[in-house]
Design an enzyme around this catalytic site. Structure first.
Site, PDB file in Angstrom:
ATOM      1  N   THR A   1      39.041  41.866  65.334  1.00 14.21           N
ATOM      2  CA  THR A   1      39.969  40.771  65.577  1.00 14.21           C
ATOM      3  C   THR A   1      41.249  41.354  66.166  1.00 14.21           C
ATOM      4  O   THR A   1      42.017  42.019  65.467  1.00 14.21           O
ATOM      5  CB  THR A   1      40.288  40.021  64.276  1.00 14.21           C
ATOM      6  OG1 THR A   1      39.077  39.486  63.735  1.00 14.21           O
ATOM      7  CG2 THR A   1      41.272  38.879  64.528  1.00 14.21           C
TER       8      THR A   1
ATOM      9  N   VAL B   1      33.912  38.737  64.767  1.00 11.48           N
ATOM     10  CA  VAL B   1      32.966  38.145  63.813  1.00 11.48           C
ATOM     11  C   VAL B   1      33.720  37.432  62.704  1.00 11.48           C
ATOM     12  O   VAL B   1      34.849  37.776  62.365  1.00 11.48           O
ATOM     13  CB  VAL B   1      32.030  39.215  63.213  1.00 11.48           C
ATOM     14  CG1 VAL B   1      31.094  39.750  64.285  1.00 11.48           C
ATOM     15  CG2 VAL B   1      32.825  40.357  62.578  1.00 11.48           C
TER      16      VAL B   1
ATOM     17  N   ILE C   1      39.671  31.999  69.626  1.00 15.01           N
ATOM     18  CA  ILE C   1      38.844  31.207  68.713  1.00 15.01           C
ATOM     19  C   ILE C   1      38.754  31.866  67.339  1.00 15.01           C
ATOM     20  O   ILE C   1      38.822  31.194  66.299  1.00 15.01           O
ATOM     21  CB  ILE C   1      37.440  30.983  69.309  1.00 15.01           C
ATOM     22  CG1 ILE C   1      37.525  30.057  70.529  1.00 15.01           C
ATOM     23  CG2 ILE C   1      36.478  30.416  68.272  1.00 15.01           C
ATOM     24  CD1 ILE C   1      37.993  28.652  70.203  1.00 15.01           C
ATOM     25  N   LYS C   2      38.620  33.204  67.306  1.00 13.94           N
ATOM     26  CA  LYS C   2      38.571  33.891  66.007  1.00 13.94           C
ATOM     27  C   LYS C   2      39.885  33.725  65.254  1.00 13.94           C
ATOM     28  O   LYS C   2      39.914  33.496  64.042  1.00 13.94           O
ATOM     29  CB  LYS C   2      38.263  35.375  66.206  1.00 13.94           C
ATOM     30  CG  LYS C   2      38.383  36.228  64.927  1.00 13.94           C
ATOM     31  CD  LYS C   2      37.441  35.724  63.825  1.00 13.94           C
ATOM     32  CE  LYS C   2      37.761  36.355  62.473  1.00 13.94           C
ATOM     33  NZ  LYS C   2      37.638  37.801  62.428  1.00 13.94           N
ATOM     34  N   LEU C   3      40.999  33.826  65.963  1.00 12.82           N
ATOM     35  CA  LEU C   3      42.297  33.621  65.320  1.00 12.82           C
ATOM     36  C   LEU C   3      42.429  32.183  64.819  1.00 12.82           C
ATOM     37  O   LEU C   3      43.020  31.936  63.764  1.00 12.82           O
ATOM     38  CB  LEU C   3      43.429  33.966  66.288  1.00 12.82           C
ATOM     39  CG  LEU C   3      43.556  35.454  66.642  1.00 12.82           C
ATOM     40  CD1 LEU C   3      44.588  35.647  67.750  1.00 12.82           C
ATOM     41  CD2 LEU C   3      43.932  36.289  65.424  1.00 12.82           C
TER      42      LEU C   3
END
Length: 308
Positions: A100, A125, A176-178
């Protein structure tokens, strides 16, 4: 090339990385591993992986590189310098970075890889190390779509939770992960405020747990998400619940917390947002118009401004 012939290198063997690497190794891929603390690779070496002493050595002859490091700096450090993997990365090799990191560094890494004729895929992930051990992480992927499909068999070894292809821009996968982590950490903080609030009022934790479970599985939550998504804040006369009603309830929440000495920072922020909504001509809208104040603070046009 068969899967057993595919050469995979893995960089970064913390709790998450070690679990991911084991899944790759257990599926029969040839695996070379590197970690700054070499002893963390012992179990993988005993299971058949080969240990490299530098990132540069690790990626020599690799078809696929998977990395699971800590932050922007560790990703750039592993890439650059005399012993960085970019010094030895093979042309057309595909690097999937599960870390990340910031979208800016994702763009920087993509540029650096292109300069060496390699592909950079952002693949952060979602899930904890225990989920990684089961091979059920969720992967968000951004980058060259053809390269993603070529490396999918490796990604699938640890992404049983699902693979979501965000698009061909690596930065977007990190955004999107954040976003996912933002939702998670905001709710963790909110849970703490709710439990403290209720405990101060003498409400048993089991009752709070039951109410939270009921609410988070209730369709109304997603219905409000859809209103914010569609920016649908219309409220027919005499129906729904308005912005002024929302402000009244938030003020009541804050006053109730004050009575027992429980600060409610989320409610303080929501009060400011409701006041902003009224000041921007949104008093007659549904109380979910609160969702548009983030647009106001970001310089994006409000629903009312777009209608003019």
């Amino acid at each position: 090339m068969t899967l057993s012939q595919l050469k995979v290198s893995f960089l970064g063997l913390g709790n998450m990385g070690n679990a991911i690497a084991k899944n790759i190794l257990n599926k029969g891929f040839q695996l070379v591993v590197w970690n700054r603390t070499a002893s963390k690779a012992n179990d993988l070496v005993n299971a058949g992986a080969r240990l490299a002493t530098t990132p540069r050595e690790a990626v020599a002859n690799a078809d696929v590189i998977i990395s699971c490091l800590f932050d922007d700096k560790s990703c750039l450090d592993a890439a650059q310098g005399e012993n960085g993997y970019l010094m030895e990365i093979q042309k057309n090799a595909i690097h999937v970075n599960t870390t990340t990191i910031s979208p800016q560094v994702a763009n920087q890494l993509e540029t650096l890889h292109k300069q060496h004729g390699a592909y950079y895929i952002a693949g952060p992930v979602f899930g904890r190390p225990d989920v990684a051990a089961l091979g059920k992480l969720k992967s968000f992927l951004g980058g060259n779509l053809e390269a993603i499909e070529r490396v999918r068999p490796v990604i699938e070894t640890y992404s049983g939770g699902s693979i979501i292809i965000v698009g061909n821009n690596p930065a977007h996968a990190n955004v999107i992960k954040l976003t996912a982590n933002m939702i998670l950490v905001a709710n963790i903080s909110l849970f703490g405020q709710v439990y403290a609030f209720n405990e101060r009022w003498g409400i048993d934790h089991d009752m709070t747990h039951e109410i939270l479970g009921t609410f988070y599985s209730h369709p109304s939550l997603l219905a409000y998400e859809a209103r914010v998504r569609d920016r649908n804040y219309e409220r027919p006369m005499g129906e729904g619940f308005g912005v002024e009603g929302g402000l009244k309830d938030v003020n009541t929440m804050l006053n109730t917390g004050d009575q027992v000495g429980v600060p409610l920072p989320f409610c303080s922020i929501m009060r400011e947002h409701y006041v902003s909504a009224i000041g921007n001509g949104m008093a007659d809208m549904d109380w979910s118009a609160l969702g548009d104040i983030a647009r106001l603070n970001s310089g994006l046009p409000l629903q009312t401004q777009q209608k003019k």
